[in-house]
Design a protein around this motif. Structure first.
Motif, PDB file in Angstrom:
ATOM      1  N   LEU A 120      46.985  38.548  47.110  1.00 36.07           N
ATOM      2  CA  LEU A 120      45.699  38.907  47.709  1.00 36.07           C
ATOM      3  C   LEU A 120      44.579  38.821  46.680  1.00 36.07           C
ATOM      4  CD1 LEU A 120      44.166  39.956  50.173  1.00 36.07           C
ATOM      5  CD2 LEU A 120      44.689  42.278  49.404  1.00 36.07           C
ATOM      6  N   VAL A 121      44.847  39.341  45.476  1.00 39.77           N
ATOM      7  CA  VAL A 121      43.845  39.301  44.410  1.00 39.77           C
ATOM      8  C   VAL A 121      43.534  37.865  44.019  1.00 39.77           C
ATOM      9  CG1 VAL A 121      43.358  39.910  42.006  1.00 39.77           C
ATOM     10  CG2 VAL A 121      44.443  41.578  43.531  1.00 39.77           C
ATOM     11  N   PHE A 122      44.587  37.081  43.802  1.00 38.50           N
ATOM     12  CA  PHE A 122      44.398  35.688  43.408  1.00 38.50           C
ATOM     13  C   PHE A 122      43.639  34.901  44.470  1.00 38.50           C
ATOM     14  CE2 PHE A 122      48.310  36.190  40.617  1.00 38.50           C
ATOM     15  CZ  PHE A 122      47.579  36.165  39.443  1.00 38.50           C
ATOM     16  N   CYS A 123      44.019  35.077  45.718  1.00 41.92           N
ATOM     17  CA  CYS A 123      43.357  34.357  46.807  1.00 41.92           C
ATOM     18  C   CYS A 123      41.880  34.733  46.903  1.00 41.92           C
ATOM     19  CB  CYS A 123      44.055  34.644  48.127  1.00 41.92           C
ATOM     20  SG  CYS A 123      45.666  33.851  48.299  1.00 41.92           S
ATOM     21  N   ALA A 124      41.584  36.013  46.750  1.00 46.30           N
ATOM     22  CA  ALA A 124      40.197  36.474  46.833  1.00 46.30           C
ATOM     23  C   ALA A 124      39.356  35.884  45.703  1.00 46.30           C
ATOM     24  CB  ALA A 124      40.151  37.996  46.786  1.00 46.30           C
ATOM     25  N   LEU A 125      39.886  35.916  44.478  1.00 40.43           N
ATOM     26  CA  LEU A 125      39.153  35.390  43.323  1.00 40.43           C
ATOM     27  C   LEU A 125      39.000  33.876  43.414  1.00 40.43           C
ATOM     28  CD1 LEU A 125      40.622  37.516  40.383  1.00 40.43           C
ATOM     29  CD2 LEU A 125      38.400  37.751  41.486  1.00 40.43           C
ATOM     30  N   CYS A 126      40.075  33.209  43.838  1.00 48.54           N
ATOM     31  CA  CYS A 126      40.011  31.749  43.980  1.00 48.54           C
ATOM     32  C   CYS A 126      39.005  31.355  45.059  1.00 48.54           C
ATOM     33  CB  CYS A 126      41.392  31.190  44.326  1.00 48.54           C
ATOM     34  SG  CYS A 126      42.575  31.226  42.964  1.00 48.54           S
ATOM     35  N   PHE A 127      39.009  32.067  46.155  1.00 51.55           N
ATOM     36  CA  PHE A 127      38.075  31.773  47.242  1.00 51.55           C
ATOM     37  C   PHE A 127      36.636  31.978  46.786  1.00 51.55           C
ATOM     38  CE2 PHE A 127      35.493  33.193  50.844  1.00 51.55           C
ATOM     39  CZ  PHE A 127      35.617  32.092  51.693  1.00 51.55           C
ATOM     40  N   LEU A 128      36.403  33.064  46.054  1.00 50.07           N
ATOM     41  CA  LEU A 128      35.049  33.350  45.570  1.00 50.07           C
ATOM     42  C   LEU A 128      34.598  32.305  44.555  1.00 50.07           C
ATOM     43  CD1 LEU A 128      32.770  35.368  45.914  1.00 50.07           C
ATOM     44  CD2 LEU A 128      33.767  36.757  44.089  1.00 50.07           C
ATOM     45  N   ALA A 129      35.500  31.944  43.635  1.00 48.93           N
ATOM     46  CA  ALA A 129      35.168  30.922  42.637  1.00 48.93           C
ATOM     47  C   ALA A 129      34.883  29.591  43.305  1.00 48.93           C
ATOM     48  CB  ALA A 129      36.316  30.781  41.633  1.00 48.93           C
ATOM     49  N   ALA A 130      35.732  29.225  44.272  1.00 48.24           N
ATOM     50  CA  ALA A 130      35.528  27.963  44.985  1.00 48.24           C
ATOM     51  C   ALA A 130      34.224  27.986  45.785  1.00 48.24           C
ATOM     52  CB  ALA A 130      36.715  27.704  45.913  1.00 48.24           C
ATOM     53  N   SER A 131      33.896  29.145  46.365  1.00 49.40           N
ATOM     54  CA  SER A 131      32.657  29.271  47.142  1.00 49.40           C
ATOM     55  C   SER A 131      31.439  29.042  46.261  1.00 49.40           C
ATOM     56  CB  SER A 131      32.582  30.657  47.784  1.00 49.40           C
ATOM     57  OG  SER A 131      33.632  30.853  48.704  1.00 49.40           O
ATOM     58  N   TYR A 132      31.450  29.630  45.072  1.00 47.80           N
ATOM     59  CA  TYR A 132      30.340  29.424  44.146  1.00 47.80           C
ATOM     60  C   TYR A 132      30.198  27.944  43.785  1.00 47.80           C
ATOM     61  CZ  TYR A 132      28.987  34.254  43.102  1.00 47.80           C
ATOM     62  OH  TYR A 132      28.486  35.527  43.187  1.00 47.80           O
ATOM     63  N   MET A 133      31.339  27.260  43.587  1.00 46.73           N
ATOM     64  CA  MET A 133      31.284  25.844  43.233  1.00 46.73           C
ATOM     65  C   MET A 133      30.759  25.001  44.377  1.00 46.73           C
ATOM     66  SD  MET A 133      34.584  25.066  40.839  1.00 46.73           S
ATOM     67  CE  MET A 133      35.712  26.196  41.650  1.00 46.73           C
ATOM     68  N   TRP A 194      33.207  32.320  35.205  1.00 48.16           N
ATOM     69  CA  TRP A 194      33.612  33.688  34.851  1.00 48.16           C
ATOM     70  C   TRP A 194      34.788  34.134  35.713  1.00 48.16           C
ATOM     71  CZ3 TRP A 194      32.841  36.083  30.582  1.00 48.16           C
ATOM     72  CH2 TRP A 194      31.671  35.909  29.851  1.00 48.16           C
ATOM     73  N   LEU A 195      34.736  33.788  36.985  1.00 50.37           N
ATOM     74  CA  LEU A 195      35.843  34.139  37.871  1.00 50.37           C
ATOM     75  C   LEU A 195      37.115  33.380  37.492  1.00 50.37           C
ATOM     76  CD1 LEU A 195      33.970  34.261  41.287  1.00 50.37           C
ATOM     77  CD2 LEU A 195      35.055  36.186  40.125  1.00 50.37           C
ATOM     78  N   LEU A 196      36.953  32.125  37.069  1.00 53.23           N
ATOM     79  CA  LEU A 196      38.115  31.354  36.630  1.00 53.23           C
ATOM     80  C   LEU A 196      38.730  31.970  35.378  1.00 53.23           C
ATOM     81  CD1 LEU A 196      36.857  27.684  37.152  1.00 53.23           C
ATOM     82  CD2 LEU A 196      38.531  28.931  38.513  1.00 53.23           C
ATOM     83  N   LEU A 197      37.875  32.458  34.483  1.00 57.42           N
ATOM     84  CA  LEU A 197      38.377  33.132  33.287  1.00 57.42           C
ATOM     85  C   LEU A 197      39.130  34.401  33.673  1.00 57.42           C
ATOM     86  CD1 LEU A 197      38.521  33.405  30.215  1.00 57.42           C
ATOM     87  CD2 LEU A 197      36.305  34.570  30.281  1.00 57.42           C
ATOM     88  N   LEU A 198      38.571  35.137  34.628  1.00 59.01           N
ATOM     89  CA  LEU A 198      39.248  36.341  35.110  1.00 59.01           C
ATOM     90  C   LEU A 198      40.581  35.987  35.757  1.00 59.01           C
ATOM     91  CD1 LEU A 198      39.130  39.388  35.596  1.00 59.01           C
ATOM     92  CD2 LEU A 198      37.882  38.938  37.711  1.00 59.01           C
ATOM     93  N   LEU A 199      40.609  34.879  36.493  1.00 64.35           N
ATOM     94  CA  LEU A 199      41.852  34.413  37.102  1.00 64.35           C
ATOM     95  C   LEU A 199      42.898  34.066  36.048  1.00 64.35           C
ATOM     96  CD1 LEU A 199      40.839  32.107  40.090  1.00 64.35           C
ATOM     97  CD2 LEU A 199      42.502  33.947  40.156  1.00 64.35           C
ATOM     98  N   ALA A 200      42.447  33.391  34.994  1.00 68.44           N
ATOM     99  CA  ALA A 200      43.378  33.019  33.934  1.00 68.44           C
ATOM    100  C   ALA A 200      43.966  34.257  33.261  1.00 68.44           C
ATOM    101  CB  ALA A 200      42.660  32.145  32.904  1.00 68.44           C
ATOM    102  N   ALA A 202      44.188  37.250  34.622  1.00 67.88           N
ATOM    103  CA  ALA A 202      45.036  37.935  35.596  1.00 67.88           C
ATOM    104  C   ALA A 202      46.384  37.238  35.715  1.00 67.88           C
ATOM    105  CB  ALA A 202      44.335  37.978  36.950  1.00 67.88           C
ATOM    106  N   THR A 203      46.366  35.897  35.679  1.00 66.28           N
ATOM    107  CA  THR A 203      47.612  35.135  35.751  1.00 66.28           C
ATOM    108  C   THR A 203      48.518  35.462  34.570  1.00 66.28           C
ATOM    109  OG1 THR A 203      46.467  33.330  36.888  1.00 66.28           O
ATOM    110  CG2 THR A 203      48.581  32.815  35.884  1.00 66.28           C
ATOM    111  N   LYS A 204      47.906  35.548  33.382  1.00 67.54           N
ATOM    112  CA  LYS A 204      48.678  35.894  32.185  1.00 67.54           C
ATOM    113  C   LYS A 204      49.234  37.305  32.293  1.00 67.54           C
ATOM    114  CE  LYS A 204      50.024  34.871  27.973  1.00 67.54           C
ATOM    115  NZ  LYS A 204      50.978  33.772  27.706  1.00 67.54           N
ATOM    116  N   PHE A 205      48.438  38.217  32.822  1.00 69.59           N
ATOM    117  CA  PHE A 205      48.873  39.598  32.959  1.00 69.59           C
ATOM    118  C   PHE A 205      50.054  39.714  33.921  1.00 69.59           C
ATOM    119  CE2 PHE A 205      48.629  43.642  35.317  1.00 69.59           C
ATOM    120  CZ  PHE A 205      48.808  44.526  34.265  1.00 69.59           C
ATOM    121  N   VAL A 206      49.958  39.000  35.021  1.00 66.58           N
ATOM    122  CA  VAL A 206      51.035  39.040  36.012  1.00 66.58           C
ATOM    123  C   VAL A 206      52.331  38.489  35.416  1.00 66.58           C
ATOM    124  CG1 VAL A 206      51.836  38.097  38.211  1.00 66.58           C
ATOM    125  CG2 VAL A 206      49.502  38.929  37.980  1.00 66.58           C
ATOM    126  N   ALA A 207      52.194  37.464  34.574  1.00 66.22           N
ATOM    127  CA  ALA A 207      53.376  36.878  33.948  1.00 66.22           C
ATOM    128  C   ALA A 207      54.026  37.862  32.976  1.00 66.22           C
ATOM    129  CB  ALA A 207      52.996  35.603  33.231  1.00 66.22           C
TER     130      ALA A 207
END
Length: 213
Positions: A120-133, A194-200, A202-207
């Motif tokens: 849910l977190v990843f999808c929300a951040l990805c959607f927001l980042a993609a929307s900005y782009m 910035w959202l992509l950096l946060l995603l990166a 978060a991805t590392k944290f989840v791992a």
């Protein structure tokens, strides 16, 4: 006194925050005001009623000097369009990074027991980042479409000084609109990065999260 000064700063801070979060909305509001000036000039032919401040520096100039300034307004348009092309390329790269992160986050989420929450977190951040782009790309496209018009000098005009001033005023105002959209596009791209950096992160944290338990 300090309390009043602090209270007066709150609207400014909120306005600035809104400008950072929703730059396109601010650009549209500003451009609507500018467009009204241009429309008035086109409709009434009067450059002093609405655009007086935009041509104050032109008072007393010769036709040759006005011609040089007029040509610079056209050059400024070309420069803005070149920056828009660069931004379009940057948006494409950012989109590729987003797709890569979405793929990586999907692979990681399948390896964890926290699929629902982190998905849910990843999808929300990805959607927001993609929307900005996407918004950034739309704004740059507007520079080439709805704002492609330039105001050329009419050599059949009786008063060439007034005609030069009118063309300069309209081109300057249109360049302001282009710059507003370009600025909002850059801000959207920054927000996306910035959202992509946060995603990166978060991805590392989840791992690493399962290793911490």
């Amino acid at each position: 006194m300090l309390f009043l000064e602090g209270a007066s700063m709150v609207p400014a801070i909120l306005s600035r925050l809104f400008e950072l979060i929703a730059p396109t909305t601010m650009a549209k509001q500003s451009n609507n005001l500018v467009a009204r000036k241009i429309n008035y000039i086109e409709t009434h032919g009067d450059i002093y009623q609405r655009a007086k401040r935009d041509i104050e520096d032109l008072d007393g100039l010769t036709p040759d000097a006005l011609k040089a300034i007029y040509e610079r307004t056209l050059e400024q348009k070309d420069k803005i369009e070149d920056k828009a092309k660069t931004l379009t390329a940057a948006s494409t790269i950012a989109t590729t990074i987003t797709v890569t992160l979405i793929t990586a986050s999907g692979e990681i989420s399948t390896e964890t027991d926290y699929v629902g929450f982190f998905d849910l977190v990843f999808c929300a951040l990805c959607f927001l980042a993609a929307s900005y782009m996407v918004i950034a790309s739309i704004n740059t496209i507007r520079i080439y479409t709805s704002l492609i018009k330039t105001y050329t000098f009419d050599y059949s005009a009786i008063n060439e000084i007034i005609e030069y001033k009118k063309s300069i005023a309209c081109n300057r105002l249109t360049n302001i609109m282009r710059t507003n959209f370009l600025g909002s596009s850059f801000q959207c791209l920054k927000n996306s990065l910035w959202l992509l950096l946060l995603l990166a992160c978060a991805t590392k944290f989840v791992a690493l999260f399962p290793l911490l338990n």
